[in-house]
Design an enzyme around this catalytic site. Structure first.
Site, short mmCIF file in Angstrom:
data_model
loop_
_atom_site.label_atom_id
_atom_site.label_comp_id
_atom_site.label_asym_id
_atom_site.label_seq_id
_atom_site.Cartn_x
_atom_site.Cartn_y
_atom_site.Cartn_z
N SER A 243 -1.85 0.85 2.32
CA SER A 243 -2.02 1.90 3.29
C SER A 243 -3.44 2.48 3.21
CB SER A 243 -0.93 2.96 3.06
OG SER A 243 -0.71 3.71 4.20
N ASP A 269 0.15 -3.41 4.47
CA ASP A 269 0.75 -2.61 5.53
C ASP A 269 -0.16 -1.52 6.07
OD1 ASP A 269 3.12 -2.89 7.04
OD2 ASP A 269 3.79 -0.93 6.37
N HIS A 400 7.62 0.29 4.48
CA HIS A 400 6.16 0.46 4.37
C HIS A 400 5.65 0.17 2.96
CE1 HIS A 400 2.17 2.00 4.93
NE2 HIS A 400 2.36 3.03 4.14
#
Length: 443
Positions: A243, A269, A400
């Site tokens: 992220s 992700d 996620h």
């Protein structure tokens, strides 16, 4: 990726607050380091571990946000970190800083203790040698397992996302060492996520979350680790970022901070277009999360129930590191609150994401993008992927937090990525033999 901020508050002063009774702190002088003596951890086979991609209700859907249509509570996460320096224009690390390193000696092992996954936990106290003495002072934190041979590596340098913690890579660290027993792992803690940077004039924490600052912090941490462990040079490295951490490692690669030591980088992700389109939803979603928990177990259960994290073993090690104790205003028992508030990082969100796809495609080094779903790809990355500019792997059974939900699968993909780009092939361990994976020569 919108979960990038979903767990927007994960990093507890794990190093200071978690498992207090299990540590003895040693006060070291500047420029010194104590080596950790690490007792044998409790066998992990004795723990109750959720299967990858599953949660307690057995559902394996690939929703990034958990079952939002079923659970209006929401769930959340995010990460953040800091990195610094550049090879060439900027100096890698800081030669003008004093650094003292504190290590922690473990006296008692508990099932979710960090030492089941890493060999050492280090703290670096960095102070600028400036006459006016008004520059921020930093206390950086890492978990590390050094590679067997620094000449051959590899060293996997991991950076968590906003609101998360360095322990979000704990299970990945164990799994990659199963495949590559000689590999090293370095998991960084960003400022306000385990590391702290303080303004000496006020004594308050400096909450500067610009991408430039976070990248500078990360580079400084890498340099301090190298110096503390007496490495004459960095081992061959793979940067891995989840992220927000993906933005930071991409910036490090773009800046060529690690020089020739960098073999490639992995982004987990995060996609620029998807992130920018999701900003409004992220803010709305984060506002629905609980603001506090009565206990660590309650926080862990919430993450599993809402499918924020789908692997209970990972939640048990990573979630407590996202929390910090808060006195009860009514005089009752203390509660646990998010260590990093989304309101602290929200003003910086757009600047984290803008221009990341171009940087990802143009930076030097092998490139791997791991996503929880193909719907996250933006147009620029779709074109780049069709042109063969990077490797794309989709793990649809995860949410996620891909490296937490499916650590063995991510480790396998990353191990193959390393082997392919170093001219070798990573073989899986023999049945019933953990830690025996070998690097073979590809034909």
């Amino acid at each position: 990726m919108s979960d990038l901020l979903r767990q927007s508050v994960n990093n507890t002063n794990h190093t200071n607050n978690n498992n207090h009774n299990n540590y003895t702190y040693n006060n070291n002088n500047h420029d010194t380091c104590d080596t950790i003596t690490r007792p044998s951890p409790i066998p992990l086979s004795s723990l109750s571990i959720a299967e990858e991609g599953e949660d307690e209700d057995g559902d394996e859907d690939g929703d990034e946000y958990g079952d939002e249509d079923e659970d209006e509570d929401g769930d959340g996460d995010g990460d953040e970190d800091e990195h610094h320096s550049e090879q060439g224009g900027r100096s890698f690390g800081s030669d003008s800083s004093d650094a003292s390193v504190k290590t922690v000696r473990r006296e008692e092992v508990v099932p979710t203790h960090w030492s089941n996954y890493f060999e050492q936990q280090l703290y670096f106290d960095c102070n600028d040698d400036d006459d006016d003495n008004n520059h921020p002072t930093a206390r950086y934190h890492v978990y590390v397992t050094p590679p067997t041979d620094i000449r051959q590596g590899p060293l996997f340098i991991c950076h968590h996302g906003a609101g998360s913690s360095a322990l979000s890579f704990a299970l990945f660290a164990r799994e990659i060492r199963t495949l590559l027993p000689h590999a090293g792992i370095l998991s960084l803690s960003a400022r306000a996520h385990g590391s702290t940077v303080t303004d000496p004039s006020t004594g308050e924490e400096v909450l500067d979350f610009t991408l430039t600052t976070l990248t500078a912090d990360a580079a400084t941490i890498i340099t301090q680790t190298q110096q503390t462990l007496d490495w004459p040079h960095l081992p061959p490295c793979i940067l891995i970022g989840h992220s927000l951490g993906g933005c930071i490692v991409t910036q490090l690669a773009s800046d060529r901070t690690l020089g020739k030591s960098l073999v490639g980088y992995v982004v987990i992700d995060f996609v620029e277009g998807y992130a920018l389109d999701s900003l409004t939803h992220i803010a709305s979603y984060l506002s629905t999360r609980p603001s506090s928990f009565a206990s660590r177990q309650e926080a862990i259960d919430w993450h599993i129930r809402t499918r924020t994290i789908r692997n209970r073993e990972s939640a048990e090690i990573s979630v407590p590191a996202m929390l910090a104790p808060s006195p009860n205003e009514n005089g009752g028992e203390p509660t646990l609150v998010w260590q990093t508030s989304p309101t602290q990082t929200q003003p910086f969100w757009p600047s984290w994401f803008e221009g990341q796809s171009t940087k990802f495609l143009s930076a030097r080094g092998a490139k791997l993008l791991i996503l929880a779903g193909t719907d996250r790809l933006d147009r620029e990355l779709m074109i780049g992927q069709m042109q063969g500019k990077f490797q794309l792997v989709v793990v649809p059974e995860s949410g996620h937090f891909v490296q937490e939900d499916c650590p063995a699968k991510v480790a396998g993909v990353v191990g193959e990525f390393w082997g392919r780009n170093m001219g070798g092939l990573v073989l899986p361990p023999k049945v019933g033999q953990r830690g025996t994976g070998k690097m073979g020569v590809s034909s």
